[in-house]
Design an enzyme around this catalytic site. Structure first.
Site: not given
Length: 486
Positions: A253, A387, A179, A287
């Site tokens: 992750e 973040e 996906k 990330c």
């Protein structure tokens, strides 16, 4: 303009359940650069059914590891032949600077090579020596495929994320529904074309661009055995809860807010140049970006000045331009998110060293952000804890080495980080104290042979190498009686 009006389901291009096409827009100027079909739940059902049949009835799970290695080696070679085309497509749809997407292509080759090497050396089956020699049986331990894997990847580095999941999943004998994000439909359609050339059996793999609601439908699908997800921590928590209800295997992750510790003896100029890539790669939409810079008080202003000079030297603009280091954010909402964090940093009392919430002059049509540096930042500020996923760096002062480690570890995240020192052995000792899944010393790149993943809210499980391959397998133990005449 590129148009894709079909979906790649079960190894072939097919008519989607909806004829409506999504406009794919350029982050540089928001012009439409493509139109593409998007998957709906009915398409997910078809893809999962094909994957289920391929796993339960097809030949793929029963091929030898050597046969699967040969097929995936062919995929890696096909990808390499079209590396320049892949790089250009990702830059066009993502806004990633072309230097970054080109530089990432050899890395994809190394990533694949590491998985192929791990598969060739993997303990697919071994017989254990009994702990008690008098036991009248022996144990055969096997590693089997899990079944149908739903691999769900983010938009920021689509090829890397896709290959990090589909290569080990397929090497282990699983079937896969990949996906992908709607924004990446163009580059991921190219991946689908490569998969056609690779020659996998029918049903083994599908590639579905889809929105969040359809993604959740895939996660909850009863015929999916494992979820492999890369994305935000918020989405990861939701996926983990859904997978837990059905006892599905899951690997996650997730996000990061990584710290770079500059020790007092470090070469500040070298550290700053290293952080150009460690902190700002891929427009800092990464990330693993080390966006918290920890500097000793004795050299604090030296570090701040060096970072200011660096950031102000970076070319910002059209990602296709060779002079560009920082391109646009992928979408308008992501641009506004980053700008809001810059305004928040000012409101929190951090010192704005360079940059700010103004869009770079002449780039108003695109999703651009002026690269920004904050100093006098307390680690408790939101700009130090959350973040941002954009080119915003914060510099935090520390008193001594213990204080630096404490600050680095004072985060809900634990994905990556870095240590800079004139003494690599000392840097290694400090790195061992940092609670993150990956730590680089003096700018060394992250390798693909060792495991990659996060501590704390940065995820569950690992990718890359033998450990990453193992996450796509189940253990089976068979006990066999010893011969009576032994």
């Amino acid at each position: 303009m590129i148009t894709h009006n079909q979906l790649f389901i079960g190894g072939e291009w097919t008519t989607p359940s909806s004829a409506e096409l999504l406009d794919i827009v350029s982050p540089h100027d928001n012009a439409v650069i493509g139109r593409a079909a998007q998957a709906l739940p009915a398409d997910v059902d078809r893809a999962v059914a094909a994957a289920r049949k391929a796993f339960d009835e097809g030949p793929w799970p029963h091929t030898t590891p050597a046969e699967r290695i040969a097929v995936l080696r062919r995929l890696a070679a096909l990808r390499e032949k079209r590396a320049d085309e892949i790089a250009a497509l990702i830059s066009a749809e993502n806004g990633s600077a072309l230097w970054f997407t080109k530089a990432g292509q050899p890395g994809l080759g190394r990533q694949a090579t590491a998985y192929l090497k791990a598969a060739a050396e993997f303990d697919w089956e071994k017989t254990l020596e009994p702990s008690d020699p008098a036991l009248p049986f022996r144990s055969v331990v096997r590693r089997e495929a899990i079944g149908v894997v739903a691999a769900i990847i983010p938009w920021n580095s689509p090829f890397s994320s896709a290959m990090a999941k589909i290569i080990p999943a397929l090497l282990a004998g699983n079937s896969v529904v990949l996906k992908v994000s709607p924004e990446n439909t163009l580059s991921m359609s190219l991946l689908a074309d490569l998969l056609v050339e690779t020659g996998l059996p029918d049903g083994v793999i599908s590639v579905l661009p889809a929105d969040r609601e359809t993604s959740e439908y895939l996660v909850k699908h009863p015929d999916v055995d494992k979820i492999a997800f890369t994305g935000s921590t918020r989405a990861g928590r939701r996926i983990a809860s859904l997978a837990g209800e059905q006892l599905k295997r899951v690997s996650l992750e997730l996000g990061g807010k990584s710290a770079a510790i500059i020790l007092p003896d470090a070469d500040v100029d070298a550290a700053v140049q290293g952080l150009k890539f460690g902190s700002l790669l891929n427009n800092a939409e990464s990330c693993i970006a080390q966006t918290r810079i920890l500097a000793p008080r004795s050299r604090y202003e030296e570090v701040v000045a060096g970072l200011k000079k660096l950031i102000e030297s970076l070319g910002v603009g059209d990602p296709a331009d060779d002079a560009t280091f920082i391109g646009p954010m992928i979408r308008r909402d992501q641009q506004q998110r980053v700008l809001d964090y810059i305004r928040l940093g000012i409101a929190e009392g951090a010192r704005l060293v360079t940059g700010g919430p103004e869009v770079p002059a002449g780039l108003e049509k695109g999703n651009y952000v002026t690269p920004t540096l904050f100093a006098d930042v307390d680690n408790g500020m939101r700009i130090a804890q959350e973040e941002i996923f954009g080119p915003v760096l914060v510099v935090i002062a520390y008193d001594d080495e213990d204080d630096a480690v404490r600050i680095a570890n004072d985060s809900e995240y634990g994905l990556s980080g870095g240590v800079w020192s004139a003494d690599p052995a000392h840097a290694l000792a400090v790195a061992r104290r940092v609670r993150t899944g990956t730590v680089t010393v003096n700018g060394a790149p992250i390798g693909f042979d060792g495991p990659f993943g996060g501590f704390k809210a940065s995820g569950l499980g690992r990718e890359y190498g033998a450990v990453g391959l193992g996450t796509y397998t189940e253990y089976q133990t068979i006990t066999i009686p010893e011969a009576n005449d032994r």
